[in-house]
Scaffold this motif. Structure first.
Motif, PDB file in Angstrom:
ATOM      1  N   HIS A   9       0.819  -1.213   0.000  1.00 23.03           N
ATOM      2  CA  HIS A   9       0.000   0.000   0.000  1.00 23.03           C
ATOM      3  C   HIS A   9       0.856   1.267   0.000  1.00 23.03           C
ATOM      4  O   HIS A   9       1.736   1.437   0.837  1.00 23.03           O
ATOM      5  CB  HIS A   9      -0.923   0.029   1.210  1.00 23.03           C
ATOM      6  CG  HIS A   9      -1.958   1.117   1.119  1.00 23.03           C
ATOM      7  ND1 HIS A   9      -3.074   0.999   0.317  1.00 23.03           N
ATOM      8  CD2 HIS A   9      -2.040   2.351   1.690  1.00 23.03           C
ATOM      9  CE1 HIS A   9      -3.805   2.099   0.415  1.00 23.03           C
ATOM     10  NE2 HIS A   9      -3.196   2.945   1.242  1.00 23.03           N
ATOM     11  N   PRO A  11       0.164   5.207   0.383  1.00 20.92           N
ATOM     12  CA  PRO A  11      -0.974   6.040   0.819  1.00 20.92           C
ATOM     13  C   PRO A  11      -0.944   7.492   0.351  1.00 20.92           C
ATOM     14  O   PRO A  11      -1.630   8.331   0.942  1.00 20.92           O
ATOM     15  CB  PRO A  11      -0.833   5.981   2.345  1.00 20.92           C
ATOM     16  CG  PRO A  11       0.646   5.933   2.565  1.00 20.92           C
ATOM     17  CD  PRO A  11       1.203   5.107   1.423  1.00 20.92           C
ATOM     18  N   CYS A  23      -7.213   4.674   2.763  1.00 15.89           N
ATOM     19  CA  CYS A  23      -6.041   5.238   3.446  1.00 15.89           C
ATOM     20  C   CYS A  23      -5.196   5.945   2.390  1.00 15.89           C
ATOM     21  O   CYS A  23      -4.294   5.360   1.794  1.00 15.89           O
ATOM     22  CB  CYS A  23      -5.265   4.114   4.119  1.00 15.89           C
ATOM     23  SG  CYS A  23      -3.762   4.646   4.961  1.00 15.89           S
ATOM     24  N   ALA A  24      -5.534   7.207   2.143  1.00 18.97           N
ATOM     25  CA  ALA A  24      -4.881   7.989   1.090  1.00 18.97           C
ATOM     26  C   ALA A  24      -4.811   9.442   1.538  1.00 18.97           C
ATOM     27  O   ALA A  24      -5.825   9.991   1.992  1.00 18.97           O
ATOM     28  CB  ALA A  24      -5.652   7.866  -0.217  1.00 18.97           C
ATOM     29  N   ARG A 278      -3.492   2.507  10.053  1.00 14.26           N
ATOM     30  CA  ARG A 278      -3.529   3.490   8.985  1.00 14.26           C
ATOM     31  C   ARG A 278      -3.061   4.856   9.484  1.00 14.26           C
ATOM     32  O   ARG A 278      -3.296   5.878   8.858  1.00 14.26           O
ATOM     33  CB  ARG A 278      -4.912   3.567   8.345  1.00 14.26           C
ATOM     34  CG  ARG A 278      -6.064   3.876   9.256  1.00 14.26           C
ATOM     35  CD  ARG A 278      -7.400   3.695   8.534  1.00 14.26           C
ATOM     36  NE  ARG A 278      -7.595   4.674   7.474  1.00 14.26           N
ATOM     37  CZ  ARG A 278      -8.439   4.514   6.456  1.00 14.26           C
ATOM     38  NH1 ARG A 278      -9.122   3.391   6.325  1.00 14.26           N
ATOM     39  NH2 ARG A 278      -8.592   5.441   5.556  1.00 14.26           N
TER      40      ARG A 278
END
Length: 374
Positions: A9, A11, A23-24, A278
């Motif tokens: 991932h 983010p 989750c960005a 996160r």
């Protein structure tokens, strides 16, 4: 040695779309360098604990193509201590407006063989309404660039039930698909998720979307039209030319094992499902202490594995192989769930032969049946 999938991932985004609750994060470029260092340390912790073969990799986000390509190179290099010699599929998510020829050439050199492009719509008014930072022309230009570099496995995402979207707009999206002829399409209906900008708008009654019945009708036509151009539905929202079904995503749907690295990553190993934090600070602290950044972890019981298997397999058009189900769980599916199945008698909901699967009508209303199973 079991073959696992691997999700990574990233983010970071240039702009967060109005529908996004992932989750960005945007405007955090100063965190990228430290995050990648921590991500590589997390991978190394797993490599000390686990010996496995990885046969699929998926780099998602966020927008992985937003960060400098040198970071992608560092991440891929760090995976070498796993056995990735039999890699079948290596996907990276990209957004229009975030790729270049140099990035794509490096991705190809690294062994990435599949691009997943977040297009969402080919209608500029719709793109503005959902907070995208690109136009249809930019998306088309980037698709040409991806092809010119030599990627022959292109997937892109489209969405249905968006603000400013109508039948004419959706029809135009289909015409673009027909002209581009991608190997794979994910065509999702908008779900208004808590934490997204659209969720707040919806609470205030400011989100104007297509009526449910109209959406079902339009999506049914999409399914029919895509099949005519060789993009066959193999999962509720996914369509592919023969041989281009997503190998990695099928690991999720079929209950196979997969590792997950990075903030919010969710993995599944030896009947244990885990999810990473996160939170940047927690992630940094846990990796700094040599700990895995896991926030939630739980064992999946045999009964829960059976229910998850049913839910995921019935998302696929091939459904549940009845013999395989009995071998896997020791139960006769048709007998165990006889009462639930009979509630839908005469509704053209299921197709039953050596498999148990939804008809096209059943696919549209699948949640009603699955709620009974759960």
């Amino acid at each position: 040695m079991k073959k696992l999938g691997c999700y990574i991932h990233i983010p970071f985004c240039q702009k967060k779309c109005f529908y996004c609750d992932f989750c960005a994060y945007m405007n955090l470029e100063h965190r990228i360098d430290n995050y990648i260092n921590n991500l590589i340390k997390e991978i190394e912790i797993y490599q000390q604990k686990l010996c496995c073969k990885i046969d699929s990799i998926y780099i998602g986000g966020g927008t992985p193509s937003y960060i400098d390509e040198k970071y992608i190179k560092e991440i891929v290099k760090s995976l070498d201590k796993f056995d990735i010699s039999k890699l079948k599929e290596f996907t990276i998510e990209c957004n229009p407006n975030s790729i270049s020829r140099d990035k794509l050439l490096l991705y190809k050199d690294l062994g990435i063989n599949r691009i997943s492009l977040g297009v969402q719509s080919f209608d500029d008014e719709v793109l503005r309404a959902i907070g995208r930072n690109h136009t249809a022309d930019i998306a088309l230009s980037d698709i040409d660039l991806i092809r010119s570099v030599g990627f022959d496995n292109l997937s892109f995402d489209l969405m249905l039930n968006l603000p400013k979207q109508d039948y004419k707009s959706v029809k135009n999206d289909f015409e673009m698909v027909r002209k581009i002829s991608p190997e794979h399409i994910s065509w999702y209906s908008l779900i208004v998720e808590e934490g997204s900008r659209f969720y707040a708008m919806d609470k205030k009654g400011k989100l104007d979307l297509i009526e449910d019945d109209t959406e079902v009708e339009i999506f049914g036509e999409i399914v029919d039209q895509l099949s005519k151009i060789g993009l066959n539905r193999y999962e509720i929202s996914n369509f592919a030319k023969k041989g281009y079904e997503s190998y990695h995503n099928k690991k999720y749907w079929e209950g196979d094992g997969y590792l997950a690295f990075g903030m919010s990553g969710s993995g599944y190993i030896s009947n244990v499902r885990y999810t990473n934090t996160r939170n940047f600070i927690h992630y940094d602290q846990m990796i700094g202490q040599g700990k895995l950044p896991i926030e939630d972890k739980y064992f999946i019981s045999s009964e829960d594995r059976e229910k998850e298997y049913i839910i995921f397999k019935l998302r696929e058009t091939e459904g549940i192989n009845l013999k395989e189900f009995k071998n896997k769980f020791g139960n006769d599916f048709l007998k165990k769930y006889k009462n639930e199945i009979e509630k839908f008698d005469g509704q053209d909901f299921f197709i039953i032969d050596q498999n148990f699967k939804f008809s096209q009508n059943g696919m549209n209303l699948s949640n009603e049946f699955l709620r009974l199973i759960i």
